[in-house]
Design a protein around this motif. Structure first.
Motif, PDB file in Angstrom:
ATOM      1  N   SER A 181      57.000  27.323  22.363  1.00  0.00           N
ATOM      2  CA  SER A 181      56.737  27.140  23.869  1.00  0.00           C
ATOM      3  C   SER A 181      55.259  26.041  23.766  1.00  0.00           C
ATOM      4  O   SER A 181      55.299  25.177  24.526  1.00  0.00           O
ATOM      5  N   PHE A 182      54.472  26.473  22.930  1.00  0.00           N
ATOM      6  CA  PHE A 182      53.081  25.684  22.569  1.00  0.00           C
ATOM      7  C   PHE A 182      53.443  24.387  22.343  1.00  0.00           C
ATOM      8  O   PHE A 182      52.813  23.539  23.011  1.00  0.00           O
ATOM      9  N   ALA A 183      54.157  24.204  21.369  1.00  0.00           N
ATOM     10  CA  ALA A 183      54.587  22.894  20.758  1.00  0.00           C
ATOM     11  C   ALA A 183      55.395  22.085  21.712  1.00  0.00           C
ATOM     12  O   ALA A 183      55.127  20.667  22.103  1.00  0.00           O
ATOM     13  N   ALA A 184      56.333  22.831  22.713  1.00  0.00           N
ATOM     14  CA  ALA A 184      56.807  22.021  23.911  1.00  0.00           C
ATOM     15  C   ALA A 184      55.796  21.412  24.679  1.00  0.00           C
ATOM     16  O   ALA A 184      55.814  20.532  25.468  1.00  0.00           O
ATOM     17  N   GLY A 185      54.773  22.300  24.983  1.00  0.00           N
ATOM     18  CA  GLY A 185      53.482  22.174  25.951  1.00  0.00           C
ATOM     19  C   GLY A 185      53.004  20.766  25.602  1.00  0.00           C
ATOM     20  O   GLY A 185      52.536  19.864  26.219  1.00  0.00           O
ATOM     21  N   LEU A 186      52.586  20.617  24.108  1.00  0.00           N
ATOM     22  CA  LEU A 186      52.172  19.310  23.592  1.00  0.00           C
ATOM     23  C   LEU A 186      52.898  18.302  23.850  1.00  0.00           C
ATOM     24  O   LEU A 186      52.455  17.179  23.929  1.00  0.00           O
ATOM     25  N   ALA A 187      54.169  18.531  23.650  1.00  0.00           N
ATOM     26  CA  ALA A 187      55.325  17.341  23.695  1.00  0.00           C
ATOM     27  C   ALA A 187      55.028  16.760  25.319  1.00  0.00           C
ATOM     28  O   ALA A 187      55.259  15.533  25.688  1.00  0.00           O
ATOM     29  N   SER A 188      54.960  17.511  26.334  1.00  0.00           N
ATOM     30  CA  SER A 188      54.575  17.308  27.741  1.00  0.00           C
ATOM     31  C   SER A 188      53.368  16.457  27.808  1.00  0.00           C
ATOM     32  O   SER A 188      53.516  15.562  28.471  1.00  0.00           O
TER      33      SER A 188
ATOM     34  N   VAL B  83      59.213  20.141  16.302  1.00  0.00           N
ATOM     35  CA  VAL B  83      58.601  21.416  16.140  1.00  0.00           C
ATOM     36  C   VAL B  83      58.923  22.500  16.772  1.00  0.00           C
ATOM     37  O   VAL B  83      59.398  23.474  16.677  1.00  0.00           O
ATOM     38  N   ALA B  84      59.115  22.254  18.180  1.00  0.00           N
ATOM     39  CA  ALA B  84      59.658  23.207  19.161  1.00  0.00           C
ATOM     40  C   ALA B  84      60.875  23.727  18.816  1.00  0.00           C
ATOM     41  O   ALA B  84      61.436  25.112  18.814  1.00  0.00           O
ATOM     42  N   GLY B  85      61.901  22.857  18.598  1.00  0.00           N
ATOM     43  CA  GLY B  85      63.157  23.009  18.222  1.00  0.00           C
ATOM     44  C   GLY B  85      63.168  23.643  17.053  1.00  0.00           C
ATOM     45  O   GLY B  85      64.144  24.621  16.854  1.00  0.00           O
ATOM     46  N   LEU B  86      62.583  23.502  15.784  1.00  0.00           N
ATOM     47  CA  LEU B  86      62.583  24.176  14.655  1.00  0.00           C
ATOM     48  C   LEU B  86      62.050  25.543  14.836  1.00  0.00           C
ATOM     49  O   LEU B  86      62.785  26.559  14.146  1.00  0.00           O
ATOM     50  N   LEU B  87      61.154  25.777  15.513  1.00  0.00           N
ATOM     51  CA  LEU B  87      60.495  27.323  15.876  1.00  0.00           C
ATOM     52  C   LEU B  87      61.694  28.007  16.857  1.00  0.00           C
ATOM     53  O   LEU B  87      61.826  29.170  16.395  1.00  0.00           O
ATOM     54  N   GLY B  88      62.132  27.250  17.519  1.00  0.00           N
ATOM     55  CA  GLY B  88      63.359  27.889  18.502  1.00  0.00           C
ATOM     56  C   GLY B  88      64.428  28.531  17.584  1.00  0.00           C
ATOM     57  O   GLY B  88      65.007  29.261  17.718  1.00  0.00           O
TER      58      GLY B  88
ATOM     59  N   ASN C  99      61.039  17.604  32.405  1.00  0.00           N
ATOM     60  CA  ASN C  99      60.179  18.635  33.185  1.00  0.00           C
ATOM     61  C   ASN C  99      61.261  19.588  33.491  1.00  0.00           C
ATOM     62  O   ASN C  99      60.541  20.857  33.517  1.00  0.00           O
ATOM     63  N   CYS C 100      62.552  19.489  33.789  1.00  0.00           N
ATOM     64  CA  CYS C 100      63.306  21.012  34.020  1.00  0.00           C
ATOM     65  C   CYS C 100      63.504  21.737  32.950  1.00  0.00           C
ATOM     66  O   CYS C 100      63.352  22.783  32.665  1.00  0.00           O
ATOM     67  N   PHE C 101      63.692  20.825  31.596  1.00  0.00           N
ATOM     68  CA  PHE C 101      63.610  21.467  30.514  1.00  0.00           C
ATOM     69  C   PHE C 101      62.590  22.196  29.968  1.00  0.00           C
ATOM     70  O   PHE C 101      62.843  23.603  29.579  1.00  0.00           O
ATOM     71  N   MET C 102      61.378  21.768  30.318  1.00  0.00           N
ATOM     72  CA  MET C 102      60.024  22.650  29.945  1.00  0.00           C
ATOM     73  C   MET C 102      59.910  23.702  30.971  1.00  0.00           C
ATOM     74  O   MET C 102      59.662  24.720  30.227  1.00  0.00           O
ATOM     75  N   LEU C 103      60.409  23.747  32.033  1.00  0.00           N
ATOM     76  CA  LEU C 103      60.347  25.013  32.936  1.00  0.00           C
ATOM     77  C   LEU C 103      61.221  25.898  32.298  1.00  0.00           C
ATOM     78  O   LEU C 103      61.053  27.290  32.367  1.00  0.00           O
ATOM     79  N   PHE C 104      62.431  25.579  31.994  1.00  0.00           N
ATOM     80  CA  PHE C 104      63.533  26.565  31.454  1.00  0.00           C
ATOM     81  C   PHE C 104      62.986  27.017  30.211  1.00  0.00           C
ATOM     82  O   PHE C 104      62.986  28.493  29.893  1.00  0.00           O
TER      83      PHE C 104
ATOM     84  N   HIS D  87      59.930  27.558  28.867  1.00  0.00           N
ATOM     85  CA  HIS D  87      58.688  28.319  29.175  1.00  0.00           C
ATOM     86  C   HIS D  87      59.236  29.757  29.703  1.00  0.00           C
ATOM     87  O   HIS D  87      58.615  30.778  29.669  1.00  0.00           O
ATOM     88  N   ALA D  88      60.185  29.543  30.830  1.00  0.00           N
ATOM     89  CA  ALA D  88      60.880  30.694  31.483  1.00  0.00           C
ATOM     90  C   ALA D  88      61.461  31.832  30.434  1.00  0.00           C
ATOM     91  O   ALA D  88      61.223  32.991  30.526  1.00  0.00           O
ATOM     92  N   LEU D  89      62.040  31.152  29.299  1.00  0.00           N
ATOM     93  CA  LEU D  89      62.451  32.054  28.351  1.00  0.00           C
ATOM     94  C   LEU D  89      61.425  32.839  27.626  1.00  0.00           C
ATOM     95  O   LEU D  89      61.574  33.946  27.136  1.00  0.00           O
ATOM     96  N   ASP D  90      60.203  32.178  27.468  1.00  0.00           N
ATOM     97  CA  ASP D  90      59.192  32.834  26.894  1.00  0.00           C
ATOM     98  C   ASP D  90      58.675  33.981  27.737  1.00  0.00           C
ATOM     99  O   ASP D  90      58.445  35.172  27.257  1.00  0.00           O
ATOM    100  N   ILE D  91      58.656  33.993  29.128  1.00  0.00           N
ATOM    101  CA  ILE D  91      58.189  34.943  29.926  1.00  0.00           C
ATOM    102  C   ILE D  91      59.182  36.119  29.894  1.00  0.00           C
ATOM    103  O   ILE D  91      58.958  37.330  30.089  1.00  0.00           O
TER     104      ILE D  91
END
Length: 210
Positions: A85-92, A109-114, A183-188, A190-194
């Motif tokens: 999620s942090f790597a995805a935030g940096l991508a944003s 990086v976000a994909g590999l960690l996921g 942006n929709c993907f990023m919301l999704f 980060h929601a999975l993290d919550i």
């Protein structure tokens, strides 16, 4: 020319009141629709959490969470998902700066960690099933596999979405429609993290101490 003549269909020009104007911009429609989707997903998970809360103690004489949970493995899974999620935030941030190479690196990086998170979850499931602790063993394990498996399925689908966004940015650049999808993907994501933080706390931590 009068306002009515300039805008015969009343699409939001001239002196037409706000309540009578035409369709909202697409970005508003997309954002509104996606928030409805996210809320419905939270409702779905609420049902799974409620089922687990009711059935978590129904072990039918079998193992409980304390007996089957490997907190070391789950801690690594949690770290992988949070870092993803942090790597995805940096991508944003890279997307806002219109830095396509940095965006692609952050998403990769976000994909590999996921993917590492999903691999850990699959390993956990196969290990439990191999020891005879599959979902048919007890109501507790049925609710556990349903809740954790539903989250893992969402992460897997999110990985496919992530790769699609990388491909679209690579092919089309940072167009307005592509940015809306990212942006929709990023919301999704980060929601999975919550959801996972809630799941990790209620299922693994509380379950191991029960």
């Amino acid at each position: 020319m009068s306002a009515a003549a300039a805008d015969p269909h009343h699409l939001g020009h001239g002196d037409v009141p706000v309540s009578e104007r035409g369709p909202a911009p697409q970005r508003i429609v997309v954002a509104y629709g996606f928030w409805i989707f996210l809320l419905s997903d939270f409702i779905l998970f609420s049902g799974f959490f409620a089922s687990y809360a009711v059935l978590g103690g129904e072990t039918a004489g079998g193992p409980s969470g304390r007996d089957v949970f490997d907190l070391g493995l789950v801690a690594w899974e949690t770290a992988a998902l949070l870092l993803s999620s942090f790597a995805a935030g940096l991508a944003s941030v890279a997307m806002l700066a219109r830095r396509a190479p940095l965006f692609q690196i952050g998403m990769a990086v976000a994909g590999l960690l996921g993917a590492a998170f999903v691999a850990g979850e699959v390993h956990e499931f196969l290990h439990l099933i191999g020891e005879g602790n599959g979902p048919a063993r007890s109501a507790f394990l049925s609710s556990f596999f349903a809740l954790v498996g539903c989250h893992g399925l969402h992460v897997t689908l999110g990985l496919l979405w992530l790769m699609t966004m990388m491909a679209q940015v690579g092919a089309k650049g940072f167009r307005d429609d592509v940015i809306r999808r990212v942006n929709c993907f990023m919301l999704f994501w980060h929601a999975l993290d919550i959801i996972w933080v809630a799941l990790f706390t209620t299922v693994y931590l509380l379950g191991s101490g029960a």
